[in-house]
Scaffold this active site. Structure first.
Site, PDB file in Angstrom:
ATOM      1  N   LYS A 161     -15.404   5.091   3.848  1.00  0.00           N
ATOM      2  CA  LYS A 161     -14.835   5.468   2.541  1.00  0.00           C
ATOM      3  C   LYS A 161     -14.746   4.229   1.658  1.00  0.00           C
ATOM      4  O   LYS A 161     -14.029   3.281   1.985  1.00  0.00           O
ATOM      5  CB  LYS A 161     -13.425   6.038   2.703  1.00  0.00           C
ATOM      6  CG  LYS A 161     -12.875   6.561   1.378  1.00  0.00           C
ATOM      7  CD  LYS A 161     -11.374   6.733   1.376  1.00  0.00           C
ATOM      8  CE  LYS A 161     -10.641   5.673   0.594  1.00  0.00           C
ATOM      9  NZ  LYS A 161     -11.000   5.547  -0.822  1.00  0.00           N
TER      10      LYS A 161
ATOM     11  N   SER B 226      -5.069  -3.976   1.498  1.00  0.00           N
ATOM     12  CA  SER B 226      -3.721  -4.540   1.436  1.00  0.00           C
ATOM     13  C   SER B 226      -3.029  -4.475   2.799  1.00  0.00           C
ATOM     14  O   SER B 226      -3.325  -3.594   3.621  1.00  0.00           O
ATOM     15  CB  SER B 226      -2.895  -3.772   0.409  1.00  0.00           C
ATOM     16  OG  SER B 226      -2.760  -2.430   0.812  1.00  0.00           O
TER      17      SER B 226
ATOM     18  N   TYR C  59      -1.468   5.589  11.847  1.00  0.00           N
ATOM     19  CA  TYR C  59      -2.424   6.698  11.994  1.00  0.00           C
ATOM     20  C   TYR C  59      -3.021   6.708  13.403  1.00  0.00           C
ATOM     21  O   TYR C  59      -3.146   7.748  14.037  1.00  0.00           O
ATOM     22  CB  TYR C  59      -3.589   6.579  10.995  1.00  0.00           C
ATOM     23  CG  TYR C  59      -3.227   6.570   9.527  1.00  0.00           C
ATOM     24  CD1 TYR C  59      -2.059   7.149   9.052  1.00  0.00           C
ATOM     25  CD2 TYR C  59      -4.095   5.990   8.596  1.00  0.00           C
ATOM     26  CE1 TYR C  59      -1.755   7.136   7.692  1.00  0.00           C
ATOM     27  CE2 TYR C  59      -3.807   5.979   7.246  1.00  0.00           C
ATOM     28  CZ  TYR C  59      -2.628   6.549   6.798  1.00  0.00           C
ATOM     29  OH  TYR C  59      -2.349   6.532   5.459  1.00  0.00           O
TER      30      TYR C  59
ATOM     31  N   GLU D 141      -8.468  -6.410   8.268  1.00  0.00           N
ATOM     32  CA  GLU D 141      -8.657  -7.620   7.455  1.00  0.00           C
ATOM     33  C   GLU D 141      -7.789  -7.437   6.222  1.00  0.00           C
ATOM     34  O   GLU D 141      -8.084  -6.591   5.378  1.00  0.00           O
ATOM     35  CB  GLU D 141     -10.119  -7.752   7.013  1.00  0.00           C
ATOM     36  CG  GLU D 141     -11.107  -7.973   8.120  1.00  0.00           C
ATOM     37  CD  GLU D 141     -11.046  -9.372   8.683  1.00  0.00           C
ATOM     38  OE1 GLU D 141     -10.346 -10.229   8.098  1.00  0.00           O
ATOM     39  OE2 GLU D 141     -11.679  -9.591   9.723  1.00  0.00           O
TER      40      GLU D 141
ATOM     41  N   CYS E  74      -9.356 -11.766  -1.179  1.00  0.00           N
ATOM     42  CA  CYS E  74      -8.314 -11.896  -0.148  1.00  0.00           C
ATOM     43  C   CYS E  74      -8.151 -13.342   0.288  1.00  0.00           C
ATOM     44  O   CYS E  74      -7.078 -13.748   0.718  1.00  0.00           O
ATOM     45  CB  CYS E  74      -8.621 -11.001   1.042  1.00  0.00           C
ATOM     46  SG  CYS E  74     -10.279 -11.180   1.664  1.00  0.00           S
TER      47      CYS E  74
ATOM     48  N   GLU F 204       0.968 -11.809  -2.576  1.00  0.00           N
ATOM     49  CA  GLU F 204      -0.444 -11.810  -2.982  1.00  0.00           C
ATOM     50  C   GLU F 204      -0.550 -11.186  -4.374  1.00  0.00           C
ATOM     51  O   GLU F 204      -0.201 -10.023  -4.570  1.00  0.00           O
ATOM     52  CB  GLU F 204      -1.280 -11.005  -1.985  1.00  0.00           C
ATOM     53  CG  GLU F 204      -2.752 -11.067  -2.312  1.00  0.00           C
ATOM     54  CD  GLU F 204      -3.630 -10.321  -1.303  1.00  0.00           C
ATOM     55  OE1 GLU F 204      -3.318  -9.174  -0.985  1.00  0.00           O
ATOM     56  OE2 GLU F 204      -4.625 -10.912  -0.855  1.00  0.00           O
TER      57      GLU F 204
END
Ligand code: NDP
Length: 505
Positions: A194, A248, A258, A270, A305, A404
């Site tokens: 996705k 995130s 999940y 990551e 990131c 961040e």
């Protein structure tokens, strides 16, 4: 030196007239509408105007995609293919990505706002390189024979996990897809992926090129749609064997839930970062260091990131470095991403721009001082532009030094001693990347060893290349690495076969 691959703005505008965007789900080798027939609007961040209506997938579409991927995994059409043939198909795919780099780069620029110089000149070549690198490894991975006792034979081999799910972000849409797809497919898995809703378009075209390259139907499936629906359905799917996520930290945590609440699928995360750039008092080439500092934080609009968002600089050289940085910023024009001269395009969305500007307000309120930038610009374009922003007088406990921001905002923090520099650098919940500048080999080695980060760049800003693993410490993620041969580990199971031999008669 100009790159002959990069089209002039007028050429890109002519290309747009001919561009045919793929906007449907890609399942079992072909494009199709979402089961519910719904669509969502993808917006061009440089203009704020609608770009495409993209299929809005749902749980039923995830089920269909996983079923197609499961069939392809179970009948061995990919996993049991001669590895040399697997390699050949993936290399053809990489070549097609490269050959169509101008079209793909344009799609990425329109969809993500990334400068065309980057998308055509770097993102697409790097995407192709990544697929090719992992493909090359497909027929070079050997198993082992264990030193088992006389009369036994024990082999240790690696097998594909089976069906892998992947959920990826919008900052490097094609490249992040390749970082997952390269190793997952090279090791014989089938995939349901996705893309981020902001940036679905390049991956749909790339998936179509995979079929053209000969990838069997069902091996690669792309389901577009909202994270809370499609992403969650992938994360919870009982028939997926692994899940690779970049995004995130907050959503990363959800994928652990999940998995725990469904079938305990393996999860690779990551996540975010708040990476330090350390400049010691012995540096002399201020211009070169400033150029690297700017690349580390302002590249890709700071939507990175591994962005070096904290400049931890020795008090003795701080003013010189800030002067050089100020001069360096003349080389960072912000504007139309179709213009090859542009270095900074818009933020990905209005929400992201508001988030970044919100942090600027917080920084001011907490007592940091804006040296440059800090306000929206080019509002008349309708785009979401924020220029390079530098904060001086930042303390490491301020919000802008801890959270961040994911935008072009640099926090400058002073230090006096090496121990203080290392302590500041490591005083963060994250641990993705870092860089340090010094002429002293002793300092370089000592500090590099002491930094808690997956990548330490010395006298440069670098995440390494395809040969080196990329991944973080602490809240920056775990469960595996992107890039390099290490990335093959997380997409494979280790199997031991223990054989007892009969005694000689
Ligand atoms: P997210 O982590 O929300 O999105 C990353 C991916 O996860 C997207 O494909 C998204 O889908 C999907 N997703 C979102 N919510 C869920 C969910 N509940 N379950 C499953 N999948 C989900 O990042 P954002 O795009 O919202 O950006 C927010 C912040 O995250 C940024 O400001 C930045 O700080 C950080 N970030 C970090 C990245 C990195 O590389 N480390 C990359 C991107 C963002 P959809 O796009 O449909 O929402």
């Amino acid at each position: 030196m100009t790159n002959p691959l990069i089209p002039a703005a007028a050429e890109s505008r002519a290309d747009i007239e001919r561009l045919r965007l793929r906007t449907q789900l890609f399942i079992d080798g072909s494009l199709r509408d979402a089961a519910g027939g719904e669509r969502f609007t993808s917006v061009n961040p440089a203009t704020g105007k609608p770009l495409a209506e993209v299929a809005k997938g749902g749980p039923a579409d995830v089920d269909t995609a996983v079923a197609a991927a499961r069939r392809a995994a179970d009948d061995g059409r990919w996993s049991r293919l001669d590895p040399a043939e697997r390699k050949a198909i993936l290399i053809r795919w990489a070549n097609l990505i490269e050959a169509n780099g101008r079209e793909l780069g344009l799609i990425e620029t329109l969809d993500a706002g990334k400068p065309i110089t980057d998308t055509v000149g770097l993102d697409m070549p790097e995407t192709a390189t990544c697929i090719r690198w992992h493909a090359e490894a497909a027929d070079k991975l050997y198993g082992q024979v264990a030193p088992s006792p006389e009369g036994t034979v024990a082999t240790i081999t690696r097998e594909p996990l089976g069906v892998v799910g992947a959920v990826i972000p919008w900052n490097y849409p094609a490249q992040m897809a390749a970082w997952k797809l390269g190793p997952a497919l090279a090791t014989g898995n089938t995939v349901v992926i996705k893309p981020a809703s902001n940036t679905s378009l390049s991956l749909l075209r790339i998936a179509e090129l995979a079929t053209e390259a000969g990838l069997p139907d069902g091996v690669l499936n792309v389901v577009t749609g909202p994270g809370e629906v499609v992403g969650e359905a992938i994360g919870r799917h009982p028939d997926l064997d692994g899940l690779a996520f970049t995004g995130s930290t907050e959503v990363g945590r959800r994928f652990l839930h999940y998995s725990a609440e469904s079938n305990l699928k393996r999860v690779m995360l990551e996540l975010g970062g708040k990476s330090p750039q350390l400049v010691f008092g012995d540096v002399t080439d201020f211009e070169q260091v400033a150029e690297n500092i700017a690349i580390a934080i302002f590249w890709n609009m700071g939507e990175n990131c591994s962005a070096g968002s904290r400049l931890i600089v020795h008090r003795a050289v701080k003013d010189r470095i800030l002067e050089a940085l100020d001069a360096e910023l003349d080389n960072w024009p912000v504007g139309d991403p179709l213009d090859p001269a542009t270095k900074l395009g818009p933020m990905i969305s209005r929400g992201q721009m508001d988030k970044v500007l919100g942090y600027v307000d917080i920084g001011k309120r907490e007592g940091a001082r804006v040296v440059c930038g800090g306000e929206r610009i080019l509002e008349e374009t309708g785009g979401w532009f924020v220029p390079p922003t530098v904060f001086d007088h930042v303390r490491n406990d301020m919000t802008i030094a801890r959270e961040e921001i994911f935008g072009p905002v640099l926090s400058v923090i002073e230090f006096d001693t090496e121990a203080e520099a290392v302590a500041l650098a490591n005083d963060t919940p994250y641990g993705l990347a870092s860089s340090l500048y010094t002429r002293d080999l002793n300092v370089a080695h000592r500090v590099a060893r002491n930094l808690q980060a997956g990548v330490v760049a010395v006298n440069c800003y670098s995440e390494g290349d395809m040969t080196t693993p990329f991944g973080g410490y602490k809240l920056s993620g775990f469960g595996g690495h992107d890039k390099s041969i290490h990335a093959h580990d997380q997409y494979t199971e280790t199997k031991t076969i223990w054989i007892q031999l009969d005694q000689a008669k």
